[in-house]
Design a protein around this motif. Structure first.
Motif, PDB file in Angstrom:
ATOM      1  N   SER A  88      -9.848  38.661  -3.380  1.00  0.00           N
ATOM      2  CA  SER A  88      -9.309  39.510  -2.316  1.00  0.00           C
ATOM      3  C   SER A  88     -10.279  39.668  -1.155  1.00  0.00           C
ATOM      4  CB  SER A  88      -8.938  40.886  -2.877  1.00  0.00           C
ATOM      5  OG  SER A  88     -10.079  41.560  -3.382  1.00  0.00           O
ATOM      6  N   VAL A  89     -11.592  39.603  -1.428  1.00  0.00           N
ATOM      7  CA  VAL A  89     -12.571  39.765  -0.349  1.00  0.00           C
ATOM      8  C   VAL A  89     -12.551  38.584   0.613  1.00  0.00           C
ATOM      9  CG1 VAL A  89     -14.090  41.285  -1.685  1.00  0.00           C
ATOM     10  CG2 VAL A  89     -14.398  38.789  -1.814  1.00  0.00           C
ATOM     11  N   ASP A  90     -11.954  37.470   0.191  1.00  0.00           N
ATOM     12  CA  ASP A  90     -11.868  36.285   1.048  1.00  0.00           C
ATOM     13  C   ASP A  90     -10.514  36.163   1.740  1.00  0.00           C
ATOM     14  OD1 ASP A  90     -14.449  35.461   0.221  1.00  0.00           O
ATOM     15  OD2 ASP A  90     -13.612  34.543  -1.572  1.00  0.00           O
ATOM     16  N   VAL A  91      -9.654  37.156   1.534  1.00  0.00           N
ATOM     17  CA  VAL A  91      -8.275  37.085   2.028  1.00  0.00           C
ATOM     18  C   VAL A  91      -8.110  37.971   3.256  1.00  0.00           C
ATOM     19  CG1 VAL A  91      -5.885  37.698   1.471  1.00  0.00           C
ATOM     20  CG2 VAL A  91      -7.304  36.508  -0.218  1.00  0.00           C
ATOM     21  N   ASN A  92      -7.291  37.524   4.192  1.00  0.00           N
ATOM     22  CA  ASN A  92      -6.854  38.349   5.313  1.00  0.00           C
ATOM     23  C   ASN A  92      -5.346  38.521   5.224  1.00  0.00           C
ATOM     24  OD1 ASN A  92      -9.369  38.766   6.764  1.00  0.00           O
ATOM     25  ND2 ASN A  92      -9.292  36.572   7.216  1.00  0.00           N
ATOM     26  N   LEU A  93      -4.877  39.738   5.438  1.00  0.00           N
ATOM     27  CA  LEU A  93      -3.450  40.015   5.411  1.00  0.00           C
ATOM     28  C   LEU A  93      -2.950  40.278   6.831  1.00  0.00           C
ATOM     29  CD1 LEU A  93      -3.121  42.407   2.314  1.00  0.00           C
ATOM     30  CD2 LEU A  93      -2.913  39.914   2.390  1.00  0.00           C
ATOM     31  N   PHE A 110     -17.321  49.439 -14.594  1.00  0.00           N
ATOM     32  CA  PHE A 110     -18.427  48.742 -13.946  1.00  0.00           C
ATOM     33  C   PHE A 110     -18.418  47.301 -14.446  1.00  0.00           C
ATOM     34  CE2 PHE A 110     -19.521  53.207 -13.926  1.00  0.00           C
ATOM     35  CZ  PHE A 110     -19.940  53.402 -12.621  1.00  0.00           C
ATOM     36  N   PHE A 111     -17.648  46.463 -13.750  1.00  0.00           N
ATOM     37  CA  PHE A 111     -17.381  45.106 -14.234  1.00  0.00           C
ATOM     38  C   PHE A 111     -17.317  44.144 -13.057  1.00  0.00           C
ATOM     39  CE2 PHE A 111     -14.190  41.825 -15.471  1.00  0.00           C
ATOM     40  CZ  PHE A 111     -14.923  41.224 -16.490  1.00  0.00           C
ATOM     41  N   GLN A 112     -18.227  43.189 -13.039  1.00  0.00           N
ATOM     42  CA  GLN A 112     -18.242  42.118 -12.048  1.00  0.00           C
ATOM     43  C   GLN A 112     -17.986  42.675 -10.643  1.00  0.00           C
ATOM     44  OE1 GLN A 112     -15.699  38.953 -13.488  1.00  0.00           O
ATOM     45  NE2 GLN A 112     -16.971  38.577 -15.279  1.00  0.00           N
ATOM     46  N   GLN A 113     -17.012  42.112  -9.917  1.00  0.00           N
ATOM     47  CA  GLN A 113     -16.775  42.512  -8.526  1.00  0.00           C
ATOM     48  C   GLN A 113     -15.667  43.555  -8.389  1.00  0.00           C
ATOM     49  OE1 GLN A 113     -18.598  41.651  -5.927  1.00  0.00           O
ATOM     50  NE2 GLN A 113     -19.928  40.367  -7.181  1.00  0.00           N
ATOM     51  N   HIS A 114     -15.344  44.259  -9.473  1.00  0.00           N
ATOM     52  CA  HIS A 114     -14.275  45.249  -9.438  1.00  0.00           C
ATOM     53  C   HIS A 114     -14.462  46.254  -8.302  1.00  0.00           C
ATOM     54  CE1 HIS A 114     -12.784  49.254 -11.386  1.00  0.00           C
ATOM     55  NE2 HIS A 114     -11.916  48.836 -10.491  1.00  0.00           N
ATOM     56  N   ILE A 115     -15.575  46.970  -8.307  1.00  0.00           N
ATOM     57  CA  ILE A 115     -15.753  48.052  -7.337  1.00  0.00           C
ATOM     58  C   ILE A 115     -15.918  47.517  -5.915  1.00  0.00           C
ATOM     59  CG2 ILE A 115     -17.177  50.041  -6.708  1.00  0.00           C
ATOM     60  CD1 ILE A 115     -17.712  50.413  -9.715  1.00  0.00           C
ATOM     61  N   PRO A 116     -16.742  46.482  -5.670  1.00  0.00           N
ATOM     62  CA  PRO A 116     -16.782  45.940  -4.301  1.00  0.00           C
ATOM     63  C   PRO A 116     -15.427  45.475  -3.798  1.00  0.00           C
ATOM     64  CG  PRO A 116     -18.667  45.152  -5.550  1.00  0.00           C
ATOM     65  CD  PRO A 116     -17.773  45.871  -6.530  1.00  0.00           C
ATOM     66  N   SER A 117     -14.600  44.904  -4.664  1.00  0.00           N
ATOM     67  CA  SER A 117     -13.272  44.448  -4.254  1.00  0.00           C
ATOM     68  C   SER A 117     -12.396  45.628  -3.850  1.00  0.00           C
ATOM     69  CB  SER A 117     -12.593  43.668  -5.383  1.00  0.00           C
ATOM     70  OG  SER A 117     -13.298  42.480  -5.668  1.00  0.00           O
ATOM     71  N   ILE A 118     -12.479  46.726  -4.601  1.00  0.00           N
ATOM     72  CA  ILE A 118     -11.692  47.914  -4.287  1.00  0.00           C
ATOM     73  C   ILE A 118     -12.152  48.528  -2.963  1.00  0.00           C
ATOM     74  CG2 ILE A 118     -11.196  50.278  -5.021  1.00  0.00           C
ATOM     75  CD1 ILE A 118      -9.675  48.089  -6.551  1.00  0.00           C
ATOM     76  N   ILE A 119     -13.467  48.624  -2.778  1.00  0.00           N
ATOM     77  CA  ILE A 119     -13.998  49.185  -1.532  1.00  0.00           C
ATOM     78  C   ILE A 119     -13.551  48.347  -0.342  1.00  0.00           C
ATOM     79  CG2 ILE A 119     -16.120  49.666  -0.238  1.00  0.00           C
ATOM     80  CD1 ILE A 119     -17.467  50.276  -2.955  1.00  0.00           C
ATOM     81  N   ASP A 120     -13.639  47.032  -0.473  1.00  0.00           N
ATOM     82  CA  ASP A 120     -13.247  46.124   0.605  1.00  0.00           C
ATOM     83  C   ASP A 120     -11.757  46.243   0.907  1.00  0.00           C
ATOM     84  OD1 ASP A 120     -13.612  43.533   2.301  1.00  0.00           O
ATOM     85  OD2 ASP A 120     -12.028  43.024   0.873  1.00  0.00           O
ATOM     86  N   ALA A 121     -10.923  46.217  -0.121  1.00  0.00           N
ATOM     87  CA  ALA A 121      -9.475  46.285   0.087  1.00  0.00           C
ATOM     88  C   ALA A 121      -9.073  47.616   0.702  1.00  0.00           C
ATOM     89  CB  ALA A 121      -8.750  46.067  -1.244  1.00  0.00           C
ATOM     90  N   LEU A 198     -15.520  57.792 -10.926  1.00  0.00           N
ATOM     91  CA  LEU A 198     -15.273  56.753  -9.925  1.00  0.00           C
ATOM     92  C   LEU A 198     -14.027  57.150  -9.143  1.00  0.00           C
ATOM     93  CD1 LEU A 198     -16.628  55.379 -12.580  1.00  0.00           C
ATOM     94  CD2 LEU A 198     -16.095  53.244 -11.435  1.00  0.00           C
ATOM     95  N   ASP A 199     -14.230  57.764  -7.996  1.00  0.00           N
ATOM     96  CA  ASP A 199     -13.138  58.234  -7.141  1.00  0.00           C
ATOM     97  C   ASP A 199     -12.836  57.118  -6.147  1.00  0.00           C
ATOM     98  OD1 ASP A 199     -11.309  59.692  -5.774  1.00  0.00           O
ATOM     99  OD2 ASP A 199     -12.721  61.099  -4.880  1.00  0.00           O
ATOM    100  N   TYR A 200     -11.819  56.301  -6.445  1.00  0.00           N
ATOM    101  CA  TYR A 200     -11.608  55.065  -5.690  1.00  0.00           C
ATOM    102  C   TYR A 200     -11.272  55.266  -4.211  1.00  0.00           C
ATOM    103  CZ  TYR A 200     -12.073  52.835 -10.196  1.00  0.00           C
ATOM    104  OH  TYR A 200     -12.576  52.413 -11.402  1.00  0.00           O
ATOM    105  N   PRO A 201     -10.632  56.344  -3.797  1.00  0.00           N
ATOM    106  CA  PRO A 201     -10.435  56.533  -2.358  1.00  0.00           C
ATOM    107  C   PRO A 201     -11.724  56.845  -1.599  1.00  0.00           C
ATOM    108  CG  PRO A 201      -8.737  57.701  -3.594  1.00  0.00           C
ATOM    109  CD  PRO A 201      -9.773  57.243  -4.586  1.00  0.00           C
ATOM    110  N   GLN A 202     -12.796  57.185  -2.348  1.00  0.00           N
ATOM    111  CA  GLN A 202     -14.046  57.583  -1.695  1.00  0.00           C
ATOM    112  C   GLN A 202     -15.258  56.740  -2.106  1.00  0.00           C
ATOM    113  OE1 GLN A 202     -14.050  59.920   0.648  1.00  0.00           O
ATOM    114  NE2 GLN A 202     -11.886  60.417   0.329  1.00  0.00           N
ATOM    115  N   ILE A 203     -15.189  56.044  -3.215  1.00  0.00           N
ATOM    116  CA  ILE A 203     -16.365  55.378  -3.772  1.00  0.00           C
ATOM    117  C   ILE A 203     -16.984  54.416  -2.761  1.00  0.00           C
ATOM    118  CG2 ILE A 203     -15.108  53.444  -4.831  1.00  0.00           C
ATOM    119  CD1 ILE A 203     -16.992  53.795  -7.267  1.00  0.00           C
ATOM    120  N   SER A 204     -18.334  54.404  -2.707  1.00  0.00           N
ATOM    121  CA  SER A 204     -19.018  53.587  -1.704  1.00  0.00           C
ATOM    122  C   SER A 204     -20.091  52.682  -2.283  1.00  0.00           C
ATOM    123  CB  SER A 204     -19.658  54.494  -0.648  1.00  0.00           C
ATOM    124  OG  SER A 204     -20.587  55.392  -1.243  1.00  0.00           O
TER     125      SER A 204
END
Length: 380
Positions: A88-93, A110-121, A198-204
């Motif tokens: 998803s980090v390589d995708v543009n919508l 806390f698994f691989q790129q889970h959290i960075p992907s969520i933050i990016d999306a 892990l508050d996904y609307p706010q996690i950084s």
């Protein structure tokens, strides 16, 4: 990477699936635009369409996306789902979305790129006021008594093994690695402690740092720390993976201690717990103490870094002043890449490879698989 059997097991986990279905029912409105990250075989994307979504962007890096496309057609919603294979980090919508749904966790969030992907999306794709599923995960932990699980670490590497072979050196690696487990409520020696929210609307940040403390409620033998999570998918829709709850597909994590340690009621147990994302993988660290009457009598320092089988030469190659030299595989890959921008078809590239590297590829057909692999990794 999941196999189709793995995806099937996730769908068969009724507690998980029922919670996701209820969350989708609560937030998908007629005309909703939805992003499904890690769509797998497409079940959440299809459900979103059945609930009235106008359009769904379904992203998946696994080849299972081919099954998802067929499933969408079988459920008469293929025209409303745009399947995108990749990260998803390589995708543009082309537009913002009303809802982001995902389950990119492993045993723990806390698994691989889970959290960075969520933050990016969240930052690039979600409309103001949009909804994220899950909304929140909470990580819990407790010391546990689990002799059978502990023996799985130690029994194969003790002195008295068959064949008169000493394999004790392996223990220095094994006890710095954690594994998936099943823990019952009666194996827990204390009440659980909340490790992180892990508050996904706010996690950084993708990293974890927590100082945990428990008071032993009963005497026992601590073999390690058990971690698990519970999840709020949306307000009022939750599931828990805690001991005593129905087992979920995720399982729990067992972080072993270097040796079993007796505790008495009233003893304090502490753990400095860290998880840092490095190069796409988490390095976990758990430093544990048992304190009796104010005196520390056990102090274990463990890290998954110490479980990595890295030789000296590999470590030297990580040094900033190391001067790398390209090997034959690198030369072949570089050559194939150089031919991919010159309107060459696969056969032409394979013939060129065989001509330049005859010792490696006696005929051009021997080069075809390597060319295909480079195309899969770097082509489009």
């Amino acid at each position: 990477m999941y196999s189709l059997f793995g995806y099937g097991n996730m769908i068969a986990d009724r507690h998980r699936m029922n919670a996701y279905v209820k969350a989708l029912e609560g937030c998908i409105k007629p005309g909703s635009i939805v992003l499904d990250i890690g769509t797998g075989t497409g079940i959440c994307a299809i459900l979103a369409c059945k609930l009235g979504a106008k359009r769904v962007y379904a992203i998946e890096s696994n080849a299972a996306i081919a099954v998802a496309k067929l499933a969408a057609q079988d459920n008469d919603c293929g025209d409303r789902i745009e399947f995108i294979q990749g990260m998803s980090v390589d995708v543009n919508l082309p537009e913002k979305v009303d809802v982001i749904v995902s389950d990119l966790r492993g045993i723990l969030p806390f698994f691989q790129q889970h959290i960075p992907s969520i933050i990016d999306a969240r930052s690039r794709f979600l409309k103001t006021g949009g909804i994220m599923i899950p909304l929140r995960d909470r990580l819990w932990g407790t010391p546990v008594q689990t002799p059978e699980l502990y023996r799985s670490y130690s029994s194969l590497w003790q002195k008295d093994i068959p064949y008169n072979i000493n394999l004790e050196s392996a223990r220095s690696f094994l006890f710095h690695a954690w594994k998936k487990c099943t823990i019952s409520l009666d194996q827990c020696l204390t009440k659980p402690t909340l490790c992180a929210v892990l508050d996904y609307p706010q996690i950084s940040t993708p990293n974890l740092q927590a100082k945990l403390e428990w008071s032993a409620e009963k005497a026992g033998l601590v073999h390690g720390i058990c971690l698990w999570f519970d999840s709020v998918l949306m307000t009022g829709v939750e599931f828990s993976n805690a001991p005593g709850q129905p087992d979920l597909i995720y399982g729990k994590a067992f972080l072993p201690w270097l040796k079993p340690t007796k505790i008495a009621s009233g003893d304090r147990i502490t753990c400095d717990l860290k998880a840092n994302l490095v190069g796409g993988q988490y390095i976990w660290q758990w430093n544990s103490k048992v304190i009796t009457g104010g005196k520390t009598r056990t102090d274990f320092k463990q890290s998954t870094f110490n479980a990595k089988l890295i030789n000296r030469e590999a470590l030297e190659r990580r040094s900033l002043d190391y001067i790398p030299q390209i090997n034959e595989n690198g030369r072949i890959t570089s050559f194939i890449l150089s031919l991919m921008d010159k309107n060459n078809n696969l056969e032409a590239i394979a013939r060129e490879c065989a001509a330049l590297f005859p010792q490696r590829f006696p005929t051009w057909k021997n080069a075809v698989n390597q060319v295909r692999e480079v195309i899969d990794n770097y082509g489009q």
